[in-house]
Design a protein around this motif. Structure first.
Motif, PDB file in Angstrom:
ATOM      1  N   SER A  15       3.775  -1.058   1.117  1.00 20.57           N
ATOM      2  CA  SER A  15       5.095  -1.695   1.137  1.00 20.57           C
ATOM      3  C   SER A  15       6.064  -0.997   0.175  1.00 20.57           C
ATOM      4  O   SER A  15       7.215  -0.732   0.524  1.00 20.57           O
ATOM      5  N   GLU A  16       5.603  -0.716  -1.021  1.00 23.90           N
ATOM      6  CA  GLU A  16       6.457  -0.026  -2.006  1.00 23.90           C
ATOM      7  C   GLU A  16       6.846   1.363  -1.515  1.00 23.90           C
ATOM      8  O   GLU A  16       7.992   1.782  -1.648  1.00 23.90           O
ATOM      9  N   PHE A  17       5.877   2.085  -0.967  1.00 26.69           N
ATOM     10  CA  PHE A  17       6.108   3.436  -0.455  1.00 26.69           C
ATOM     11  C   PHE A  17       7.136   3.396   0.675  1.00 26.69           C
ATOM     12  O   PHE A  17       8.084   4.184   0.694  1.00 26.69           O
ATOM     13  N   ALA A  18       6.949   2.463   1.606  1.00 27.75           N
ATOM     14  CA  ALA A  18       7.872   2.331   2.731  1.00 27.75           C
ATOM     15  C   ALA A  18       9.278   2.016   2.233  1.00 27.75           C
ATOM     16  O   ALA A  18      10.257   2.623   2.683  1.00 27.75           O
ATOM     17  N   THR A  19       9.398   1.093   1.300  1.00 28.63           N
ATOM     18  CA  THR A  19      10.706   0.714   0.762  1.00 28.63           C
ATOM     19  C   THR A  19      11.356   1.891   0.029  1.00 28.63           C
ATOM     20  O   THR A  19      12.550   2.151   0.199  1.00 28.63           O
ATOM     21  N   TYR A  20      10.582   2.608  -0.771  1.00 27.68           N
ATOM     22  CA  TYR A  20      11.104   3.745  -1.538  1.00 27.68           C
ATOM     23  C   TYR A  20      11.760   4.779  -0.624  1.00 27.68           C
ATOM     24  O   TYR A  20      12.792   5.350  -0.945  1.00 27.68           O
ATOM     25  N   PHE A  21      11.141   5.008   0.556  1.00 25.69           N
ATOM     26  CA  PHE A  21      11.637   6.034   1.470  1.00 25.69           C
ATOM     27  C   PHE A  21      12.456   5.482   2.633  1.00 25.69           C
ATOM     28  O   PHE A  21      12.901   6.242   3.489  1.00 25.69           O
ATOM     29  N   GLY A  22      12.637   4.160   2.698  1.00 17.53           N
ATOM     30  CA  GLY A  22      13.397   3.595   3.800  1.00 17.53           C
ATOM     31  C   GLY A  22      12.652   3.642   5.125  1.00 17.53           C
ATOM     32  O   GLY A  22      13.258   3.806   6.181  1.00 17.53           O
ATOM     33  N   LEU A  23      11.333   3.532   5.056  1.00 18.62           N
ATOM     34  CA  LEU A  23      10.484   3.540   6.244  1.00 18.62           C
ATOM     35  C   LEU A  23      10.000   2.129   6.525  1.00 18.62           C
ATOM     36  O   LEU A  23      10.028   1.272   5.652  1.00 18.62           O
ATOM     37  N   SER A  24       9.510   1.908   7.727  1.00 21.54           N
ATOM     38  CA  SER A  24       8.916   0.604   8.013  1.00 21.54           C
ATOM     39  C   SER A  24       7.470   0.599   7.531  1.00 21.54           C
ATOM     40  O   SER A  24       6.787   1.628   7.569  1.00 21.54           O
ATOM     41  N   VAL A  25       7.027  -0.548   7.061  1.00 21.83           N
ATOM     42  CA  VAL A  25       5.636  -0.686   6.616  1.00 21.83           C
ATOM     43  C   VAL A  25       4.706  -0.407   7.789  1.00 21.83           C
ATOM     44  O   VAL A  25       3.672   0.249   7.630  1.00 21.83           O
ATOM     45  N   ARG A  26       5.073  -0.885   8.962  1.00 22.71           N
ATOM     46  CA  ARG A  26       4.240  -0.659  10.149  1.00 22.71           C
ATOM     47  C   ARG A  26       4.035   0.830  10.419  1.00 22.71           C
ATOM     48  O   ARG A  26       2.926   1.262  10.727  1.00 22.71           O
ATOM     49  N   SER A  27       5.084   1.631  10.291  1.00 26.87           N
ATOM     50  CA  SER A  27       4.953   3.077  10.498  1.00 26.87           C
ATOM     51  C   SER A  27       3.980   3.669   9.498  1.00 26.87           C
ATOM     52  O   SER A  27       3.106   4.460   9.860  1.00 26.87           O
ATOM     53  N   VAL A  28       4.135   3.309   8.232  1.00 24.82           N
ATOM     54  CA  VAL A  28       3.228   3.824   7.201  1.00 24.82           C
ATOM     55  C   VAL A  28       1.790   3.431   7.529  1.00 24.82           C
ATOM     56  O   VAL A  28       0.876   4.263   7.453  1.00 24.82           O
TER      57      VAL A  28
END
Length: 72
Positions: A15-28
């Motif tokens: 979740s943190e990684f996705a938020t940091y890069f503006g990605l969806s958690v589902r994609s990650v």
């Protein structure tokens, strides 16, 4: 290097990684579980961003704390 490896190096949650890069958690999640592949350019781009922003910042924090305590 894979997305999962990059994320683990940062110590961030998905979740943190996705938020940091503006990605969806589902994609990650899908990339890490290899159900889908990220666009070919993305891993290299994320790595460059982390090298420049995240890891340099972490290195600078370590170096400044070492300067303060006299260990370097």
């Amino acid at each position: 290097m894979k997305i999962k490896e990059l994320r683990r190096l940062t110590g961030m949650s998905q979740s943190e990684f996705a938020t940091y890069f503006g990605l969806s958690v589902r994609s990650v999640q899908e990339w890490e579980q290899e159900r889908k592949q990220p666009p070919p350019y993305l891993v290299g781009l994320l790595k460059r961003i982390l090298d420049n922003e995240y890891f340099n910042s972490a290195r600078n924090k370590v170096e400044s704390s070492q300067l303060e305590d006299g260990s370097i």
